[in-house]
Design a protein around this motif. Structure first.
Motif, PDB file in Angstrom:
ATOM      1  N   THR A   9       0.833  -1.206   0.000  1.00  0.00           N
ATOM      2  CA  THR A   9       0.000   0.000   0.000  1.00  0.00           C
ATOM      3  C   THR A   9       0.867   1.255   0.000  1.00  0.00           C
ATOM      4  OG1 THR A   9      -1.799  -1.156   1.121  1.00  0.00           O
ATOM      5  CG2 THR A   9      -1.819   1.246   1.220  1.00  0.00           C
ATOM      6  N   ALA A  10       1.891   1.271   0.821  1.00  0.00           N
ATOM      7  CA  ALA A  10       2.778   2.442   0.888  1.00  0.00           C
ATOM      8  C   ALA A  10       3.490   2.661  -0.450  1.00  0.00           C
ATOM      9  CB  ALA A  10       3.798   2.265   2.007  1.00  0.00           C
ATOM     10  N   PHE A  11       4.002   1.588  -1.046  1.00  0.00           N
ATOM     11  CA  PHE A  11       4.683   1.723  -2.331  1.00  0.00           C
ATOM     12  C   PHE A  11       3.704   2.080  -3.447  1.00  0.00           C
ATOM     13  CE2 PHE A  11       8.242  -0.641  -0.366  1.00  0.00           C
ATOM     14  CZ  PHE A  11       9.272   0.205  -0.740  1.00  0.00           C
ATOM     15  N   TYR A  12       2.472   1.604  -3.360  1.00  0.00           N
ATOM     16  CA  TYR A  12       1.466   1.932  -4.369  1.00  0.00           C
ATOM     17  C   TYR A  12       1.135   3.427  -4.321  1.00  0.00           C
ATOM     18  CZ  TYR A  12      -2.613   1.369  -7.367  1.00  0.00           C
ATOM     19  OH  TYR A  12      -3.507   1.456  -8.402  1.00  0.00           O
ATOM     20  N   LEU A  16       1.859   6.253  -7.222  1.00  0.00           N
ATOM     21  CA  LEU A  16       0.884   7.200  -7.766  1.00  0.00           C
ATOM     22  C   LEU A  16       1.436   8.627  -7.725  1.00  0.00           C
ATOM     23  CD1 LEU A  16      -2.433   5.793  -6.235  1.00  0.00           C
ATOM     24  CD2 LEU A  16      -1.659   5.624  -8.616  1.00  0.00           C
ATOM     25  N   ILE A  17       2.127   8.958  -6.650  1.00  0.00           N
ATOM     26  CA  ILE A  17       2.733  10.287  -6.527  1.00  0.00           C
ATOM     27  C   ILE A  17       3.823  10.475  -7.583  1.00  0.00           C
ATOM     28  CG2 ILE A  17       4.148  11.766  -5.030  1.00  0.00           C
ATOM     29  CD1 ILE A  17       2.540  10.501  -2.644  1.00  0.00           C
ATOM     30  N   VAL A  18       4.658   9.452  -7.770  1.00  0.00           N
ATOM     31  CA  VAL A  18       5.721   9.525  -8.776  1.00  0.00           C
ATOM     32  C   VAL A  18       5.125   9.671 -10.172  1.00  0.00           C
ATOM     33  CG1 VAL A  18       7.571   8.209  -9.904  1.00  0.00           C
ATOM     34  CG2 VAL A  18       7.461   8.337  -7.413  1.00  0.00           C
ATOM     35  N   ILE A  19       4.062   8.938 -10.467  1.00  0.00           N
ATOM     36  CA  ILE A  19       3.407   9.053 -11.775  1.00  0.00           C
ATOM     37  C   ILE A  19       2.899  10.471 -11.980  1.00  0.00           C
ATOM     38  CG2 ILE A  19       1.373   8.343 -13.107  1.00  0.00           C
ATOM     39  CD1 ILE A  19       1.844   5.496 -11.924  1.00  0.00           C
ATOM     40  N   ALA A  20       2.280  11.053 -10.964  1.00  0.00           N
ATOM     41  CA  ALA A  20       1.787  12.435 -11.060  1.00  0.00           C
ATOM     42  C   ALA A  20       2.941  13.405 -11.308  1.00  0.00           C
ATOM     43  CB  ALA A  20       1.024  12.818  -9.793  1.00  0.00           C
ATOM     44  N   LEU A  21       4.058  13.201 -10.598  1.00  0.00           N
ATOM     45  CA  LEU A  21       5.226  14.068 -10.800  1.00  0.00           C
ATOM     46  C   LEU A  21       5.808  13.908 -12.203  1.00  0.00           C
ATOM     47  CD1 LEU A  21       7.035  13.674  -7.350  1.00  0.00           C
ATOM     48  CD2 LEU A  21       5.861  15.709  -8.223  1.00  0.00           C
ATOM     49  N   GLN A  94      -0.308  -4.324  -9.440  1.00  0.00           N
ATOM     50  CA  GLN A  94      -1.086  -3.960  -8.244  1.00  0.00           C
ATOM     51  C   GLN A  94      -2.448  -3.377  -8.636  1.00  0.00           C
ATOM     52  OE1 GLN A  94      -0.656  -3.828  -4.707  1.00  0.00           O
ATOM     53  NE2 GLN A  94       1.044  -5.249  -4.940  1.00  0.00           N
ATOM     54  N   THR A  95      -2.454  -2.543  -9.666  1.00  0.00           N
ATOM     55  CA  THR A  95      -3.715  -1.931 -10.115  1.00  0.00           C
ATOM     56  C   THR A  95      -4.675  -3.006 -10.611  1.00  0.00           C
ATOM     57  OG1 THR A  95      -2.594   0.127 -10.684  1.00  0.00           O
ATOM     58  CG2 THR A  95      -4.746  -0.268 -11.707  1.00  0.00           C
ATOM     59  N   ILE A  96      -4.175  -3.945 -11.410  1.00  0.00           N
ATOM     60  CA  ILE A  96      -5.035  -5.023 -11.922  1.00  0.00           C
ATOM     61  C   ILE A  96      -5.601  -5.839 -10.761  1.00  0.00           C
ATOM     62  CG2 ILE A  96      -5.020  -7.217 -13.195  1.00  0.00           C
ATOM     63  CD1 ILE A  96      -3.034  -5.826 -15.161  1.00  0.00           C
ATOM     64  N   GLU A  97      -4.747  -6.191  -9.809  1.00  0.00           N
ATOM     65  CA  GLU A  97      -5.222  -6.983  -8.678  1.00  0.00           C
ATOM     66  C   GLU A  97      -6.227  -6.193  -7.833  1.00  0.00           C
ATOM     67  OE1 GLU A  97      -3.273  -9.292  -4.953  1.00  0.00           O
ATOM     68  OE2 GLU A  97      -2.545  -9.835  -6.949  1.00  0.00           O
ATOM     69  N   LYS A 105      -4.731 -12.631  -9.399  1.00  0.00           N
ATOM     70  CA  LYS A 105      -3.602 -12.515  -8.471  1.00  0.00           C
ATOM     71  C   LYS A 105      -2.280 -12.475  -9.232  1.00  0.00           C
ATOM     72  CE  LYS A 105      -5.779 -14.555  -4.449  1.00  0.00           C
ATOM     73  NZ  LYS A 105      -5.721 -13.403  -3.581  1.00  0.00           N
ATOM     74  N   ILE A 106      -1.922 -11.275  -9.709  1.00  0.00           N
ATOM     75  CA  ILE A 106      -0.663 -11.121 -10.432  1.00  0.00           C
ATOM     76  C   ILE A 106       0.224 -10.048  -9.803  1.00  0.00           C
ATOM     77  CG2 ILE A 106      -1.643 -11.869 -12.622  1.00  0.00           C
ATOM     78  CD1 ILE A 106      -1.579  -8.880 -13.461  1.00  0.00           C
ATOM     79  N   ALA A 107      -0.198  -9.497  -8.701  1.00  0.00           N
ATOM     80  CA  ALA A 107       0.506  -8.360  -8.120  1.00  0.00           C
ATOM     81  C   ALA A 107       1.933  -8.705  -7.697  1.00  0.00           C
ATOM     82  CB  ALA A 107      -0.263  -7.809  -6.929  1.00  0.00           C
ATOM     83  N   LEU A 108       2.848  -7.835  -8.078  1.00  0.00           N
ATOM     84  CA  LEU A 108       4.219  -7.901  -7.594  1.00  0.00           C
ATOM     85  C   LEU A 108       4.203  -7.350  -6.179  1.00  0.00           C
ATOM     86  CD1 LEU A 108       7.249  -8.333  -8.288  1.00  0.00           C
ATOM     87  CD2 LEU A 108       7.298  -5.951  -9.007  1.00  0.00           C
ATOM     88  N   HIS A 109       4.844  -8.051  -5.264  1.00  0.00           N
ATOM     89  CA  HIS A 109       4.867  -7.624  -3.868  1.00  0.00           C
ATOM     90  C   HIS A 109       6.275  -7.210  -3.463  1.00  0.00           C
ATOM     91  CE1 HIS A 109       0.777  -9.002  -3.274  1.00  0.00           C
ATOM     92  NE2 HIS A 109       1.115 -10.138  -3.881  1.00  0.00           N
ATOM     93  N   PHE A 110       6.342  -6.351  -2.471  1.00  0.00           N
ATOM     94  CA  PHE A 110       7.624  -5.870  -1.968  1.00  0.00           C
ATOM     95  C   PHE A 110       8.463  -7.039  -1.468  1.00  0.00           C
ATOM     96  CE2 PHE A 110      10.193  -4.823   1.741  1.00  0.00           C
ATOM     97  CZ  PHE A 110      11.047  -3.891   1.191  1.00  0.00           C
ATOM     98  N   ARG A 111       9.725  -7.043  -1.863  1.00  0.00           N
ATOM     99  CA  ARG A 111      10.714  -7.997  -1.366  1.00  0.00           C
ATOM    100  C   ARG A 111      11.992  -7.215  -1.098  1.00  0.00           C
ATOM    101  NH1 ARG A 111       6.740 -10.470  -1.223  1.00  0.00           N
ATOM    102  NH2 ARG A 111       6.146 -12.342  -2.323  1.00  0.00           N
ATOM    103  N   ILE A 112      12.663  -7.519  -0.020  1.00  0.00           N
ATOM    104  CA  ILE A 112      13.885  -6.812   0.355  1.00  0.00           C
ATOM    105  C   ILE A 112      14.973  -6.975  -0.710  1.00  0.00           C
ATOM    106  CG2 ILE A 112      14.969  -8.642   1.716  1.00  0.00           C
ATOM    107  CD1 ILE A 112      14.840  -4.958   2.734  1.00  0.00           C
ATOM    108  N   ILE A 113      14.935  -8.059  -1.476  1.00  0.00           N
ATOM    109  CA  ILE A 113      15.933  -8.301  -2.523  1.00  0.00           C
ATOM    110  C   ILE A 113      15.920  -7.181  -3.564  1.00  0.00           C
ATOM    111  CG2 ILE A 113      14.417  -9.773  -3.918  1.00  0.00           C
ATOM    112  CD1 ILE A 113      18.205 -10.254  -3.499  1.00  0.00           C
TER     113      ILE A 113
END
Length: 142
Positions: A9-12, A16-21, A94-97, A105-113
């Motif tokens: 959620t935080a990265f999403y 959105l903010i980065v896309i607007a910028l 994320q948007t599709i999911e 269920k295709i969302a890429l999720h945060f991973r520390i890698i």
């Protein structure tokens, strides 16, 4: 699972903010051209030391990517292309999911890698460009 959802959620929201910028930057490019780029401050690390900082080339990479010059963007700073591809897929998946209410269920999720890869790209960019400058006397960016 709850922590993963919070990161997503935080990265999403950040995405959105980065896309607007980026839309704002594209509009500025269209209206004013590239002359305004001369107003951006120069890299103080480079001015003082003569070497490239870990972020040197980032602005040029973004501009090249916006102009569709992908290889040039990668050359200036590989992190920009990495973030554009990974971030783009993250936002799309994320948007599709979210729109499908998790039925697709295709969302890429945060991973520390992903952060470790970004750090490796930053360090490699720093070492290669400064190594070429120090050892070969070749400035890879100017």
């Amino acid at each position: 699972m709850k922590e993963e959802k919070q990161y997503d959620t935080a990265f999403y929201i950040a995405g959105l903010i980065v896309i607007a910028l980026m839309i704002a930057v594209i509009v500025v490019f269209r209206v004013f051209g590239t002359a305004w780029l001369a107003l951006l401050p120069k890299c103080y690390f480079h001015i003082v030391t003569g070497y490239y900082c870990p972020g040197c080339g980032g602005t040029r990479a973004v501009i090249s990517l916006l102009k569709g010059k992908i290889i040039k963007s990668f050359f200036y700073h590989p992190l920009v292309l990495y973030v554009a591809i990974l971030g783009g897929w993250f936002m799309i998946s994320q948007t599709i999911e979210r729109i499908s209410r998790a039925r697709i269920k295709i969302a890429l999720h945060f991973r520390i890698i992903y952060l470790w890869i970004a750090l490796i790209l930053i360090i490699a960019n720093f070492v290669i460009k400064n190594g070429a400058l120090l050892i070969l006397g070749e400035a890879l960016m100017e």
